[in-house]
Design a protein around this motif. Structure first.
Motif, PDB file in Angstrom:
ATOM      1  N   SER A 112       0.830  -1.204   0.000  1.00  0.00           N
ATOM      2  CA  SER A 112       0.000   0.000   0.000  1.00  0.00           C
ATOM      3  C   SER A 112       0.862   1.250   0.000  1.00  0.00           C
ATOM      4  N   ILE A 113       0.454   2.218  -0.801  1.00  0.00           N
ATOM      5  CA  ILE A 113       1.071   3.546  -0.824  1.00  0.00           C
ATOM      6  C   ILE A 113       0.015   4.539  -0.351  1.00  0.00           C
ATOM      7  N   VAL A 114       0.366   5.353   0.626  1.00  0.00           N
ATOM      8  CA  VAL A 114      -0.553   6.361   1.149  1.00  0.00           C
ATOM      9  C   VAL A 114       0.114   7.725   1.046  1.00  0.00           C
ATOM     10  N   ASN A 115      -0.492   8.632   0.299  1.00  0.00           N
ATOM     11  CA  ASN A 115       0.049   9.972   0.093  1.00  0.00           C
ATOM     12  C   ASN A 115      -0.719  10.987   0.940  1.00  0.00           C
ATOM     13  N   THR A 116      -0.003  11.920   1.552  1.00  0.00           N
ATOM     14  CA  THR A 116      -0.660  13.004   2.274  1.00  0.00           C
ATOM     15  C   THR A 116      -0.814  14.190   1.341  1.00  0.00           C
ATOM     16  N   THR A 117      -2.066  14.514   1.009  1.00  0.00           N
ATOM     17  CA  THR A 117      -2.348  15.717   0.242  1.00  0.00           C
ATOM     18  C   THR A 117      -2.890  16.767   1.215  1.00  0.00           C
ATOM     19  N   SER A 118      -3.889  17.540   0.856  1.00  0.00           N
ATOM     20  CA  SER A 118      -4.366  18.609   1.737  1.00  0.00           C
ATOM     21  C   SER A 118      -5.738  19.084   1.307  1.00  0.00           C
ATOM     22  N   ILE A 119      -6.468  19.649   2.243  1.00  0.00           N
ATOM     23  CA  ILE A 119      -7.733  20.291   1.927  1.00  0.00           C
ATOM     24  C   ILE A 119      -7.553  21.404   0.894  1.00  0.00           C
TER      25      ILE A 119
END
Length: 285
Positions: free
Chosen positions: A171-178
């Motif tokens: 699994s790859i989990v990316n932190t983006t933003s509102i």
């Protein structure tokens, strides 16, 4: 971003990406619930793992049974505190210091993790920086390139390096933003990188679906991390998060649970998706 009431003491730090040791009150990073082996015997790389959301992910992942490699820029004191918190969960944190904006460093990170643990099961791309500027014409070439190099290129480089070692079920989990969804008038370059991360997540998820590797993202709203006092003047920090429906900023441990869900098999039928821990703001339809 700013509201009309104080939710935190006014404070400012002059150095990015900020020091958690200098914040008051300290962010809440400790997991709220007992572990259940969701990541038992897994190996996770977490960028920006020294503090904030990255720290909360590291400790939570360790509680759920994972070995964690924490990549951080230069905040060694914060990283050591995170490592101690991971150790308290019965795991050893593998600390790697350097700049993810450099491809050679990312290649080196993956090489070290493979040498140390023999595999990679989860990659959390989380490190970021932001530099407010109200006037687009005042964003220097240096700032623009630096923000994109950390926030976007680093995600590409880490993923490129890790991908040959990921197999079905990874699994790859990316932190983006509102800000990728509603924009930000003073964070033009930062918001642009976060929008690109959403597109990267969706595109890569389709690219890797047949390989059984899932790619998802988390889009936090205003979260109480070192990046906040290191970014904004003290008066804005005091009001940070007050304009959200829940009238407060979120805590890192309220975001890390989203990363955990997307990293583990509980989300096995989800790829190309984004979770939104943002205090009640409805974005993206």
């Amino acid at each position: 971003m700013a509201g009309s009431e104080q939710v935190n003491p006014p404070q400012h730090q002059d150095h990015q990406p900020g020091r958690e040791t200098q914040m008051h009150p300290k962010p809440d990073f400790e997991p709220k619930f007992p572990g259940n082996g969701r990541l038992q015997d897994k190996v996770a790389i977490i960028t920006g793992g020294d503090s904030g959301i990255g720290r909360a992910c590291a400790v939570l992942f360790a509680r759920e049974g994972a070995q964690v490699a924490l990549v951080y820029l230069e905040e060694t004191e914060d990283a050591k505190i995170t490592a101690e918190a991971v150790k308290a969960e019965g795991k050893e944190a593998y600390l790697i210091r350097g700049d993810i904006g450099e491809k050679a460093f990312c290649d080196n990170v993956v090489g070290k993790v493979i040498e140390e643990f023999g595999k990679i099961d989860v990659l959390v791309n989380n490190a970021a920086e932001q530099h407010p500027q109200d006037d687009l014409t005042e964003i220097s070439q240096e700032q623009l390139e630096k923000t994109f190099r950390t926030n976007l290129f680093g995600y590409f480089y880490m993923t490129q390096a890790a991908l040959p070692h990921l197999s079905k079920g990874a699994s790859i989990v990316n932190t983006t933003s509102i800000t990728a969804y509603r924009g930000s008038p003073s964070l033009l370059d930062y918001s642009s990188t976060k929008g690109a991360i959403v597109a990267f997540t969706r595109s890569l998820s389709e690219n890797l679906a047949e390989s059984g590797i899932r790619v998802n993202a988390v889009a936090p709203g205003p979260i109480w991390t070192p990046l906040i006092p290191a970014t904004f003047p003290a008066e804005k920090v005091a009001e940070f998060g007050a304009s959200q429906p829940m009238k407060r900023p979120g805590q890192p441990n309220e975001v890390a649970t989203c990363h955990l869900f997307l990293a583990c098999d509980e989300s096995s039928y989800m790829t190309g998706q984004v979770l939104h821990p943002n205090g009640g703001e409805v974005v993206g339809g």
